[in-house]
Write an enzyme that holds these catalytic residues in place. Structure first.
Site, PDB file in Angstrom:
ATOM      1  N   PRO A 220       0.827  -1.208   0.000  1.00  0.00           N
ATOM      2  CA  PRO A 220       0.000   0.000   0.000  1.00  0.00           C
ATOM      3  C   PRO A 220       0.863   1.261   0.000  1.00  0.00           C
ATOM      4  O   PRO A 220       1.929   1.274   0.604  1.00  0.00           O
ATOM      5  CB  PRO A 220      -0.775  -0.089   1.323  1.00  0.00           C
ATOM      6  CG  PRO A 220      -0.630  -1.474   1.795  1.00  0.00           C
ATOM      7  CD  PRO A 220       0.571  -2.065   1.150  1.00  0.00           C
TER       8      PRO A 220
ATOM      9  N   THR B 177      -2.195   3.501  -7.601  1.00  0.00           N
ATOM     10  CA  THR B 177      -3.316   4.302  -8.098  1.00  0.00           C
ATOM     11  C   THR B 177      -2.803   5.511  -8.869  1.00  0.00           C
ATOM     12  O   THR B 177      -3.285   5.841  -9.954  1.00  0.00           O
ATOM     13  CB  THR B 177      -4.200   4.750  -6.917  1.00  0.00           C
ATOM     14  OG1 THR B 177      -4.556   3.595  -6.151  1.00  0.00           O
ATOM     15  CG2 THR B 177      -5.458   5.426  -7.407  1.00  0.00           C
TER      16      THR B 177
ATOM     17  N   GLU C  16      12.288   1.238  29.377  1.00  0.00           N
ATOM     18  CA  GLU C  16      12.885   1.723  28.124  1.00  0.00           C
ATOM     19  C   GLU C  16      14.402   1.586  28.179  1.00  0.00           C
ATOM     20  O   GLU C  16      15.036   1.236  27.173  1.00  0.00           O
ATOM     21  CB  GLU C  16      12.498   3.184  27.864  1.00  0.00           C
ATOM     22  CG  GLU C  16      10.997   3.417  27.688  1.00  0.00           C
ATOM     23  CD  GLU C  16      10.374   2.529  26.630  1.00  0.00           C
ATOM     24  OE1 GLU C  16      11.060   2.141  25.664  1.00  0.00           O
ATOM     25  OE2 GLU C  16       9.173   2.204  26.771  1.00  0.00           O
TER      26      GLU C  16
ATOM     27  N   ASP D 159       5.260  -5.331  23.245  1.00  0.00           N
ATOM     28  CA  ASP D 159       6.561  -5.968  23.012  1.00  0.00           C
ATOM     29  C   ASP D 159       6.372  -7.458  22.796  1.00  0.00           C
ATOM     30  O   ASP D 159       6.944  -8.059  21.884  1.00  0.00           O
ATOM     31  CB  ASP D 159       7.476  -5.799  24.239  1.00  0.00           C
ATOM     32  CG  ASP D 159       7.829  -4.345  24.492  1.00  0.00           C
ATOM     33  OD1 ASP D 159       7.731  -3.539  23.553  1.00  0.00           O
ATOM     34  OD2 ASP D 159       8.203  -4.024  25.639  1.00  0.00           O
TER      35      ASP D 159
HETATM   36  P1  ADP Z   1      -1.359   2.837  -3.681  1.00  0.00           P
HETATM   37  O1  ADP Z   1      -2.453   2.906  -4.675  1.00  0.00           O
HETATM   38  O2  ADP Z   1      -0.174   2.056  -4.146  1.00  0.00           O
HETATM   39  O3  ADP Z   1      -1.792   2.386  -2.325  1.00  0.00           O
HETATM   40  P2  ADP Z   1      -1.405   5.661  -4.046  1.00  0.00           P
HETATM   41  O4  ADP Z   1      -1.144   5.768  -5.492  1.00  0.00           O
HETATM   42  O5  ADP Z   1      -2.814   5.776  -3.606  1.00  0.00           O
HETATM   43  O6  ADP Z   1      -0.792   4.315  -3.471  1.00  0.00           O
HETATM   44  O7  ADP Z   1      -0.499   6.736  -3.304  1.00  0.00           O
HETATM   45  C1  ADP Z   1      -1.041   7.677  -2.414  1.00  0.00           C
HETATM   46  C2  ADP Z   1      -0.334   9.006  -2.547  1.00  0.00           C
HETATM   47  O8  ADP Z   1       1.026   8.902  -2.154  1.00  0.00           O
HETATM   48  C3  ADP Z   1      -0.287   9.508  -3.969  1.00  0.00           C
HETATM   49  O9  ADP Z   1      -1.420  10.246  -4.270  1.00  0.00           O
HETATM   50  C4  ADP Z   1       0.951  10.371  -3.967  1.00  0.00           C
HETATM   51  O10 ADP Z   1       0.699  11.650  -3.442  1.00  0.00           O
HETATM   52  C5  ADP Z   1       1.853   9.653  -3.003  1.00  0.00           C
HETATM   53  N1  ADP Z   1       2.759   8.729  -3.720  1.00  0.00           N
HETATM   54  C6  ADP Z   1       2.767   7.390  -3.609  1.00  0.00           C
HETATM   55  N2  ADP Z   1       3.727   6.847  -4.381  1.00  0.00           N
HETATM   56  C7  ADP Z   1       4.340   7.862  -5.011  1.00  0.00           C
HETATM   57  C8  ADP Z   1       5.409   7.941  -5.954  1.00  0.00           C
HETATM   58  N3  ADP Z   1       6.029   6.842  -6.393  1.00  0.00           N
HETATM   59  N4  ADP Z   1       5.775   9.164  -6.407  1.00  0.00           N
HETATM   60  C9  ADP Z   1       5.153  10.278  -5.956  1.00  0.00           C
HETATM   61  N5  ADP Z   1       4.136  10.260  -5.079  1.00  0.00           N
HETATM   62  C10 ADP Z   1       3.721   9.079  -4.584  1.00  0.00           C
HETATM   63 ZN    ZN Z   2       8.634  -2.090  25.815  1.00  0.00          ZN
HETATM   64 MG    MG Z   3      -4.412   2.597  -4.265  1.00  0.00          MG
END
Ligand code: ADP
Ligand code: ZN
Ligand code: MG
Length: 537
Positions: A127, A132, A350, A425
């Site tokens: 993720p 996307t 800690e 932990d």
């Molecule tokens: P995924 O779909 O893989 O979960 P997203 O494309 O939704 O990730 O990414 C969420 C946001 O994080 C994007 O809108 C962008 O702002 C930032 N982001 C993620 N990956 C990149 C990347 N490789 N380059 C620039 N921005 C990124």
């Molecule tokens: Zn601890």
């Molecule tokens: Mg996504």
């Protein structure tokens, strides 16, 4: 004067009695519709309300009609156009998709030579890595309409809705071709039909029908269709094999978390419109953020900018970035009243993590120790590697278990009793030990056999791995042995270095937070002064 009165006799009577009549004509200024509205207004309102309610609830036929229609959001080529310039640090994936853009732009070039344009591209990766974003960039570059739909939206209670929505979506896309259909979170519907515990997932029928409809649509593409379906998933391992067959999602593009250079590029993209102070070095910032993906870095830049604004800075400075990073990694500081006793306990807890971390070969260097409560934790010890790690050796994994046990072990050594503070932990180290034994082949008794599912959670699912009850028992025994050995090591390490533990705990009580250098100094530990690892296994 009421219209129904007998005006003739009335006026005669009035005249006879010499009544002064002060009659005024009826107010004819009000248009006819006003009285109508006044008279019938409530009824009209009621009928309108009824209509609205009926539309909302409607008959079953109606319901399917509105719900079944594709809710795809369509991004036009213009508008908030995303291009490849907005995507950084994932060059390999970008390169592969450049080709897809070319297919969409010049389909005839490829068809002339008899090539079959790919119909399905599957983006897989953790993720936040930018799947996307990448799909939207493809649409932006190709200047093609982009139909996007999250697969989880398909999964609704009413059977048949998902399939009809898919049908609509593809119909619209074909009309707009060349176009891109983007199905996010593909695993929500595309899970393998054999895995999963039967009878538990209620929406199974619906999922299957939706999935089948997608497959049917993709099979129905002929070589003249310039619609490319891009799917994205975090879990390519659970996808149904039927989705991956030729002619379907047969192109697979892995979107990996960025390396140091990649993180720097991503930071550059996201700081394009942020005024940076002269002391900010994106390269150094990238080096201190191993493991962070694009979404994390975008968030970091945003948090730093907000922090700078709150501090009335004219530009975003290095300090804004480091403080924002700390907030993100360690959680926001919290105001709680702690008794002196609790503070002492936390300082030793800690301190225990930190001392074990400092003195164990293979453990990540201790970066920060703090007894200021953050999130749910009363204190925190933060250790991080020098650079990106893609692979941990066995002694390093043992070291992590030992460090995780350090807090509890210190409580035992100093107070002779333990508190509830070690809950997370224990959860963490049990998980590591389970993975060691069951996935990474680091137990001689089990050998290099995968006996727990990939995400390491839950009961064994049928079809993931066949494990006999005897093996399962052996796994439990091995996990216990690994953890007990590490516990023993941590206890004796802290007993032998009680003086270091005491002085670190006292420094913590005084200063609350110690950075890397201060922590090592307070503990009286030279960096590099480490015990040779005694194999815990
Ligand atoms: P995924 O779909 O893989 O979960 P997203 O494309 O939704 O990730 O990414 C969420 C946001 O994080 C994007 O809108 C962008 O702002 C930032 N982001 C993620 N990956 C990149 C990347 N490789 N380059 C620039 N921005 C990124
Ligand atoms: Zn601890
Ligand atoms: Mg996504």
């Amino acid at each position: 004067m009421p219209a129904f009165a007998n005006t003739d006799t009335l006026s005669a009577l009035l005249q006879k009695k010499r009544v002064v009549v002060n009659a005024q004509p009826l107010d004819t200024a009000a248009p006819w519709w006003q009285s109508l509205l006044l008279g019938f207004g409530p009824t009209i309102l009621f009928v309108l309300l009824l209509f609205w309610l009926m539309r909302r609830a409607g008959s079953a036929q109606n319901l399917l009609g509105t719900f079944g229609r594709s809710r795809a959001r369509r991004y036009q080529p213009s508008g908030d156009r995303v291009t490849f310039a907005d995507v950084a640090g994932i060059d390999e994936a970008k390169r592969e998709l450049t080709e897809v853009v070319d297919f969409l732009r010049h389909p005839e070039k490829y068809r002339r030579l008899g090539g079959r344009i790919p119909h399905g591209v599957l983006l897989s990766g953790p993720p936040g890595t930018g799947k996307t974003l990448l799909a939207r960039a493809v649409a932006g570059e190709a200047e093609a309409p982009f139909f996007s739909l999250a697969a989880s939206e398909f999964v609704e209670a009413i059977v048949g809705v998902g399939a009809s929505r898919v049908r609509d979506l593809f119909k619209e896309a074909k009309e707009a071709a060349p176009a891109i259909v983007f199905i996010d979170e593909l695993d929500a519907i595309g899970r393998s039909r054999t895995s999963g515990v039967a009878g538990f997932s209620g929406g199974n029928d619906e999922r299957e029908q939706t999935l089948n409809q997608i497959l049917t649509e993709m099979d129905g593409f002929d070589s003249a269709t310039s619609v490319i379906v891009i799917g994205a998933t975090n879990r390519p391992d659970v996808l149904d094999q039927a989705l991956l067959r030729p002619g379907r999602f047969d192109r697979r593009v892995a979107v990996q978390p960025p390396d140091r250079k990649g993180r720097e590029e991503i930071l550059k993209v996201h700081t394009r419109h942020v005024p940076l102070g002269p002391d900010v070095e994106l390269g150094r910032l990238a080096a201190t953020t191993p493991g962070m993906v694009g979404a994390d870095l975008a968030n970091l830049v945003n948090e730093a900018a907000l922090l700078a604004a709150r501090r009335d800075h004219r530009v975003v400075t290095e300090a804004d970035f480091t403080d924002a990073l700390e907030r993100i990694v360690l959680g926001a500081e919290r105001q709680v009243m702690m008794t002196a006793e609790d503070r002492r306990l936390t300082a030793y807890h800690e301190g225990g993590h930190a001392i074990v971390g400092m003195l164990t070969e293979g453990a990540d260097p201790v970066r920060k120790v703090s007894i200021i409560p953050r999130g749910l934790a009363l204190g925190v010890t933060f250790a991080a590697p020098e650079s990106d790690r893609f692979n941990y050796r066995e002694p390093e994994v043992h070291a992590r278990i030992k460090v995780a046990l350090g807090g509890r072990a210190a409580e035992e050594v100093v107070f002779g009793e333990i508190s509830t503070g070690a809950e997370s932990d224990i959860q963490q180290l049990t998980e590591i030990a389970r993975q060691m034994v069951g996935r990474w082949g680091m137990s001689d008794a089990i050998g290099p056999i995968a006996v727990i599912p990939r995400d390491g959670s839950g009961p064994l699912l049928p079809g993931v791995a066949e494990v006999s009850p005897e093996t399962q028992k052996l796994v439990d025994q091995e996990v216990r042995r690994v953890v007990e050995a590490a516990h023993h090591d941590a206890l004796s390490l802290l007993r032998e270095n009680r003086d270091k533990l005491d002085s670190l705990a006292h420094a913590l009580l005084e200063h609350e937070t110690l950075d890397e250098d201060d922590a090592y100094a307070a503990a009286g530990v030279e960096r590099g002064e480490r015990e040779l690892v005694q194999s815990a296994g």
